[in-house]
Design a protein around this motif. Structure first.
Motif, PDB file in Angstrom:
ATOM      1  N   MET A 192       3.864  33.927 -14.953  1.00 26.16           N
ATOM      2  CA  MET A 192       3.902  32.468 -14.821  1.00 26.16           C
ATOM      3  C   MET A 192       5.287  31.956 -15.200  1.00 26.16           C
ATOM      4  O   MET A 192       5.810  32.280 -16.258  1.00 26.16           O
ATOM      5  CB  MET A 192       2.838  31.829 -15.725  1.00 26.16           C
ATOM      6  N   ARG A 193       5.864  31.135 -14.310  1.00 30.42           N
ATOM      7  CA  ARG A 193       7.173  30.556 -14.546  1.00 30.42           C
ATOM      8  C   ARG A 193       7.174  29.099 -14.080  1.00 30.42           C
ATOM      9  O   ARG A 193       6.264  28.642 -13.398  1.00 30.42           O
ATOM     10  CB  ARG A 193       8.263  31.330 -13.772  1.00 30.42           C
ATOM     11  N   GLN A 194       8.217  28.393 -14.424  1.00 29.74           N
ATOM     12  CA  GLN A 194       8.365  26.991 -14.034  1.00 29.74           C
ATOM     13  C   GLN A 194       8.252  26.837 -12.519  1.00 29.74           C
ATOM     14  O   GLN A 194       8.854  27.584 -11.758  1.00 29.74           O
ATOM     15  CB  GLN A 194       9.724  26.464 -14.505  1.00 29.74           C
ATOM     16  N   GLY A 195       7.469  25.844 -12.093  1.00 30.39           N
ATOM     17  CA  GLY A 195       7.300  25.570 -10.676  1.00 30.39           C
ATOM     18  C   GLY A 195       6.191  26.350 -10.012  1.00 30.39           C
ATOM     19  O   GLY A 195       5.918  26.154  -8.825  1.00 30.39           O
ATOM     20  N   ASP A 196       5.516  27.230 -10.768  1.00 32.74           N
ATOM     21  CA  ASP A 196       4.418  28.015 -10.201  1.00 32.74           C
ATOM     22  C   ASP A 196       3.146  27.173 -10.103  1.00 32.74           C
ATOM     23  O   ASP A 196       2.859  26.342 -10.974  1.00 32.74           O
ATOM     24  CB  ASP A 196       4.118  29.245 -11.059  1.00 32.74           C
ATOM     25  N   VAL A 197       2.394  27.426  -9.046  1.00 29.69           N
ATOM     26  CA  VAL A 197       1.062  26.863  -8.874  1.00 29.69           C
ATOM     27  C   VAL A 197       0.083  28.016  -8.740  1.00 29.69           C
ATOM     28  O   VAL A 197       0.328  28.952  -7.968  1.00 29.69           O
ATOM     29  CB  VAL A 197       0.970  25.975  -7.609  1.00 29.69           C
ATOM     30  N   ILE A 203       6.795  16.352  -6.140  1.00 28.18           N
ATOM     31  CA  ILE A 203       5.697  15.656  -5.471  1.00 28.18           C
ATOM     32  C   ILE A 203       4.368  16.004  -6.134  1.00 28.18           C
ATOM     33  O   ILE A 203       3.528  15.126  -6.387  1.00 28.18           O
ATOM     34  CB  ILE A 203       5.678  16.016  -3.969  1.00 28.18           C
ATOM     35  N   LEU A 204       4.172  17.290  -6.438  1.00 28.75           N
ATOM     36  CA  LEU A 204       2.927  17.685  -7.092  1.00 28.75           C
ATOM     37  C   LEU A 204       2.837  17.092  -8.498  1.00 28.75           C
ATOM     38  O   LEU A 204       1.758  16.640  -8.915  1.00 28.75           O
ATOM     39  CB  LEU A 204       2.829  19.210  -7.164  1.00 28.75           C
ATOM     40  N   ILE A 223      -0.199  14.709 -10.081  1.00 28.65           N
ATOM     41  CA  ILE A 223      -0.870  14.925 -11.368  1.00 28.65           C
ATOM     42  C   ILE A 223      -0.707  13.696 -12.263  1.00 28.65           C
ATOM     43  O   ILE A 223      -1.666  13.244 -12.910  1.00 28.65           O
ATOM     44  CB  ILE A 223      -0.305  16.185 -12.058  1.00 28.65           C
ATOM     45  N   ASP A 224       0.501  13.129 -12.286  1.00 29.09           N
ATOM     46  CA  ASP A 224       0.745  11.933 -13.086  1.00 29.09           C
ATOM     47  C   ASP A 224      -0.140  10.776 -12.628  1.00 29.09           C
ATOM     48  O   ASP A 224      -0.622   9.977 -13.453  1.00 29.09           O
ATOM     49  CB  ASP A 224       2.212  11.514 -12.992  1.00 29.09           C
ATOM     50  N   ALA A 225      -0.341  10.663 -11.318  1.00 28.03           N
ATOM     51  CA  ALA A 225      -1.163   9.571 -10.783  1.00 28.03           C
ATOM     52  C   ALA A 225      -2.622   9.717 -11.230  1.00 28.03           C
ATOM     53  O   ALA A 225      -3.269   8.734 -11.595  1.00 28.03           O
ATOM     54  CB  ALA A 225      -1.073   9.546  -9.263  1.00 28.03           C
ATOM     55  N   HIS A 250      -1.133  18.156  -0.075  1.00 25.27           N
ATOM     56  CA  HIS A 250       0.226  18.602  -0.374  1.00 25.27           C
ATOM     57  C   HIS A 250       0.269  20.106  -0.634  1.00 25.27           C
ATOM     58  O   HIS A 250       1.183  20.811  -0.173  1.00 25.27           O
ATOM     59  CB  HIS A 250       0.770  17.843  -1.591  1.00 25.27           C
ATOM     60  N   LEU A 251      -0.701  20.617  -1.371  1.00 25.50           N
ATOM     61  CA  LEU A 251      -0.729  22.048  -1.656  1.00 25.50           C
ATOM     62  C   LEU A 251      -0.907  22.861  -0.377  1.00 25.50           C
ATOM     63  O   LEU A 251      -0.268  23.901  -0.199  1.00 25.50           O
ATOM     64  CB  LEU A 251      -1.850  22.368  -2.649  1.00 25.50           C
TER      65      LEU A 251
END
Length: 289
Positions: free
Chosen positions: A59-64, A130-131, A135-137, A163-164
């Protein structure tokens, strides 16, 4: 160890739950588990390992990471740089009951992930933003508690899934060919290993059981999981030992033997290699105080 089943609170006002920007710790992570709801994990920063459907992912930054319903999984945050992530859990009913569900398959990415056995995707900085906004919304609607907030969160969930699909499915395109599908013998081998960690698991015997050559067995393992069969078995055994150390007061040697380690010197070397500490130090440092 048999996976546990996580049950979501029936008192929730909506069949959707958001764990927002949580920094994970080894003490708070569940052991192998599954649930009926679907799950989306987005990594903001930090490191860790995610285990899902017999496969390990860094797992790293930007992973989904997408988790279809009823799929065994768990997270392993790094001790020094633990993962900070958001996790969105939702009932498939929120998607299937939507007015547009007949013309757009919102769960297509989950279906593709399950078929191709590929659950992790990495977003470009532009798509990651964008993702994050999606999540923030959802989080914002939950915090505001508007009377129509449930409807707004449901719509935002659908936009997130759209989006995904848009950003992650192209990464799966190369896996759609029939020869890229996971062979049945490989799935069966993973299940057999998982159920027999306490016994001998020699490469030659596993290959014979799968009716393939040891060389082919090893090659497919490396291609599908990014590690050879021996490392995979050792990793699974060490994870089982870690669970045993935290969930029981049994002697370390007993736990190691029940997880398939026949030589204690080999066990101690392997545990130190994978965790950077001794079993006793891990037990002492990882238990809640």
């Amino acid at each position: 160890m048999k996976p546990i089943r996580k049950v979501f609170d029936n008192e929730l006002p909506l069949s959707l739950l958001l764990d927002y920007k949580e920094t994970k710790s080894q003490q708070r992570e569940l052991p192998d588990h599954q649930h009926h709801w679907y799950e989306i994990v987005y990594v903001y920063r930090g490191k860790g390992t995610f285990f899902i459907d017999q496969t390990f992912y860094e797992m790293r930054q930007g992973d989904v990471i997408v988790v279809p319903g009823n799929t065994v999984h768990r997270g392993f945050p790094d001790k020094e740089e633990p993962v900070t992530s958001s996790a969105v859990f939702f009932s498939p009913d929120l998607v299937h009951n939507h007015a547009f569900s007949e013309v757009y398959t919102y769960l297509k990415l989950f279906d593709t992930a399950k078929k191709n056995k590929q659950y992790k995707y990495n977003l470009s900085p532009e798509h990651a933003k964008i993702l994050q906004n999606d999540i923030d919304a959802i989080h914002g609607e939950w915090e505001q508690k508007y009377p129509d907030g449930g409807q707004a969160m449901t719509l935002q969930l659908h936009l997130m899934l759209l989006h995904l699909n848009r950003y992650c499915l192209p990464q799966s395109a190369g896996l759609d060919a029939p020869n890229a599908l996971v062979p049945d013998w490989f799935r069966e081998a993973l299940a057999y290993i998982n159920d027999h960690l306490n016994g001998p698991l020699e490469l030659s015997a596993l290959a014979k059981r799968a009716a393939v050559s040891p060389a082919h067995f090893s090659r497919v393992f490396k291609q599908r999981l990014g590690m050879n069969a021996t490392d995979y078995i050792s990793t699974k055994r060490i994870f089982a030992v870690k669970d045993g150390l935290l969930q029981s007061k049994d002697k370390i040697e007993h736990i190691a033997m029940t997880c398939g380690f026949e030589s204690m010197p080999h066990f101690y070397r392997t545990f130190k290699k994978y965790t950077g500490m001794t079993p006793a130090a891990y037990r002492k440092g990882s238990r809640p105080h």
